[in-house]
Design an enzyme around this catalytic site. Structure first.
Site, PDB file in Angstrom:
ATOM      1  N   PRO A   9       0.787  -1.232   0.000  1.00  0.00           N
ATOM      2  CA  PRO A   9       0.000   0.000   0.000  1.00  0.00           C
ATOM      3  C   PRO A   9       0.819   1.282   0.000  1.00  0.00           C
ATOM      4  CG  PRO A   9      -0.122  -1.104   2.130  1.00  0.00           C
ATOM      5  CD  PRO A   9       0.509  -2.065   1.181  1.00  0.00           C
ATOM      6  N   ASN A  10       0.298   2.228  -0.735  1.00  0.00           N
ATOM      7  CA  ASN A  10       0.839   3.597  -0.810  1.00  0.00           C
ATOM      8  C   ASN A  10       2.125   3.720  -1.621  1.00  0.00           C
ATOM      9  OD1 ASN A  10      -1.232   4.819   0.857  1.00  0.00           O
ATOM     10  ND2 ASN A  10      -0.316   3.689   2.552  1.00  0.00           N
ATOM     11  N   ARG A  17       4.156  11.029  -1.904  1.00  0.00           N
ATOM     12  CA  ARG A  17       4.168  10.782  -0.458  1.00  0.00           C
ATOM     13  C   ARG A  17       5.552  11.068   0.137  1.00  0.00           C
ATOM     14  NH1 ARG A  17       4.710   4.334   1.025  1.00  0.00           N
ATOM     15  NH2 ARG A  17       4.207   5.189   3.060  1.00  0.00           N
ATOM     16  N   TYR A  22      10.868   8.991   1.003  1.00  0.00           N
ATOM     17  CA  TYR A  22      10.780   7.996  -0.074  1.00  0.00           C
ATOM     18  C   TYR A  22      11.309   8.486  -1.422  1.00  0.00           C
ATOM     19  CZ  TYR A  22       7.854   5.689   3.390  1.00  0.00           C
ATOM     20  OH  TYR A  22       7.402   5.096   4.538  1.00  0.00           O
ATOM     21  N   ASN A  73       7.983  -5.765  -1.062  1.00  0.00           N
ATOM     22  CA  ASN A  73       7.955  -4.621  -0.164  1.00  0.00           C
ATOM     23  C   ASN A  73       6.501  -4.510   0.299  1.00  0.00           C
ATOM     24  OD1 ASN A  73       7.878  -2.232   1.205  1.00  0.00           O
ATOM     25  ND2 ASN A  73       8.955  -1.032  -0.355  1.00  0.00           N
ATOM     26  N   ALA A  76       3.311  -0.838   4.699  1.00  0.00           N
ATOM     27  CA  ALA A  76       2.844  -0.834   6.092  1.00  0.00           C
ATOM     28  C   ALA A  76       2.440  -2.231   6.581  1.00  0.00           C
ATOM     29  CB  ALA A  76       1.686   0.144   6.252  1.00  0.00           C
ATOM     30  N   GLU A  97      13.003  -9.330   1.131  1.00  0.00           N
ATOM     31  CA  GLU A  97      12.236  -8.158   1.562  1.00  0.00           C
ATOM     32  C   GLU A  97      13.003  -6.881   1.199  1.00  0.00           C
ATOM     33  OE1 GLU A  97      12.455  -8.007   5.828  1.00  0.00           O
ATOM     34  OE2 GLU A  97      10.732  -6.682   6.015  1.00  0.00           O
ATOM     35  N   HIS A  99      12.825  -2.519   1.563  1.00  0.00           N
ATOM     36  CA  HIS A  99      12.224  -1.263   2.026  1.00  0.00           C
ATOM     37  C   HIS A  99      13.053  -0.108   1.509  1.00  0.00           C
ATOM     38  CE1 HIS A  99       9.468  -3.384   4.564  1.00  0.00           C
ATOM     39  NE2 HIS A  99      10.474  -4.142   4.951  1.00  0.00           N
ATOM     40  N   ARG A 106      13.710   4.074  12.064  1.00  0.00           N
ATOM     41  CA  ARG A 106      12.484   4.866  12.147  1.00  0.00           C
ATOM     42  C   ARG A 106      11.693   4.538  13.422  1.00  0.00           C
ATOM     43  NH1 ARG A 106       9.477   4.873   6.550  1.00  0.00           N
ATOM     44  NH2 ARG A 106       8.378   6.559   7.634  1.00  0.00           N
TER      45      ARG A 106
HETATM   46  C1  DQA Z   1       8.317   1.021   3.493  1.00  0.00           C
HETATM   47  C2  DQA Z   1       8.484   1.225   5.006  1.00  0.00           C
HETATM   48  C3  DQA Z   1       7.174   0.983   5.732  1.00  0.00           C
HETATM   49  O1  DQA Z   1       7.348   1.150   7.129  1.00  0.00           O
HETATM   50  C4  DQA Z   1       6.121   1.971   5.262  1.00  0.00           C
HETATM   51  O2  DQA Z   1       4.883   1.708   5.893  1.00  0.00           O
HETATM   52  C5  DQA Z   1       5.976   1.993   3.780  1.00  0.00           C
HETATM   53  C6  DQA Z   1       7.184   1.871   2.936  1.00  0.00           C
HETATM   54  C7  DQA Z   1       9.600   1.384   2.714  1.00  0.00           C
HETATM   55  O3  DQA Z   1       9.695   0.996   1.553  1.00  0.00           O
HETATM   56  O4  DQA Z   1      10.483   2.061   3.255  1.00  0.00           O
HETATM   57  O5  DQA Z   1       4.891   2.200   3.242  1.00  0.00           O
HETATM   58  O6  DQA Z   1       8.054  -0.347   3.261  1.00  0.00           O
END
Ligand code: DQA
Length: 148
Positions: A9-10, A17, A22, A73, A76, A97, A99, A106
């Protein structure tokens, strides 16, 4: 070899964002980057993004018997989803994984990664480069110990 890249998501809001965290490149840029990384590694790739947990579970299940590696990835859902962890365990496909940000540096609530418990490796805080690292890792792994 085939790699499925799954984004949660997002991540479709990249470029809009929190650019300080990011970056300013958008999701299309990330897709192009991932396609190029797979091409360099000699892998076919499929890239999926969803804002819905169940669709991410479906994407992992669909990779069964189809893909040699998963780059994920979960965004959240990393920090909340036992369903994604269980799906990764269920298919048993080598997974990595990624990120974009350094989740380790964080907030407290980002310190746990359920998905990471089913992954062989984590790339964090490297921006888009983390995806290249993950693709390379899976391509090398597939060459040294092909499972199928
Ligand atoms: C994320 C890190 C997560 O904590 C966050 O909720 C994201 C993006 C990253 O790519 O840094 O949406 O996965």
């Amino acid at each position: 070899m085939k790699i499925v890249i799954i984004n949660g998501p997002n991540l479709n809001m990249l470029g809009i964002r929190e650019p300080g965290i990011y970056g300013t490149q958008n999701y299309k840029d990330l897709e192009a980057f991932c396609k190029q990384a797979c091409k360099e590694a000699g892998a076919d790739c499929e890239i999926i993004q969803s804002n819905h947990e169940g669709e991410l579970v479906d994407a992992i299940q669909s990779a069964y018997g189809q893909a040699d590696g998963i780059v994920i990835n979960p965004a959240a859902y990393t920090h909340t989803s036992i369903a994604i962890l269980d799906a990764l365990k269920a298919v048993g496909i080598p997974a990595v994984e990624v990120h974009l940000s350094d989740i380790g540096a964080r907030e407290e609530f980002r310190q746990i990664s359920y998905a990471g418990m089913a992954c062989e490796k984590t790339f964090k805080g490297m921006g888009f480069e983390g995806y290249r690292g993950a693709v390379r890792y899976l391509a090398d792994r597939c060459q040294s110990k092909p499972d199928r």
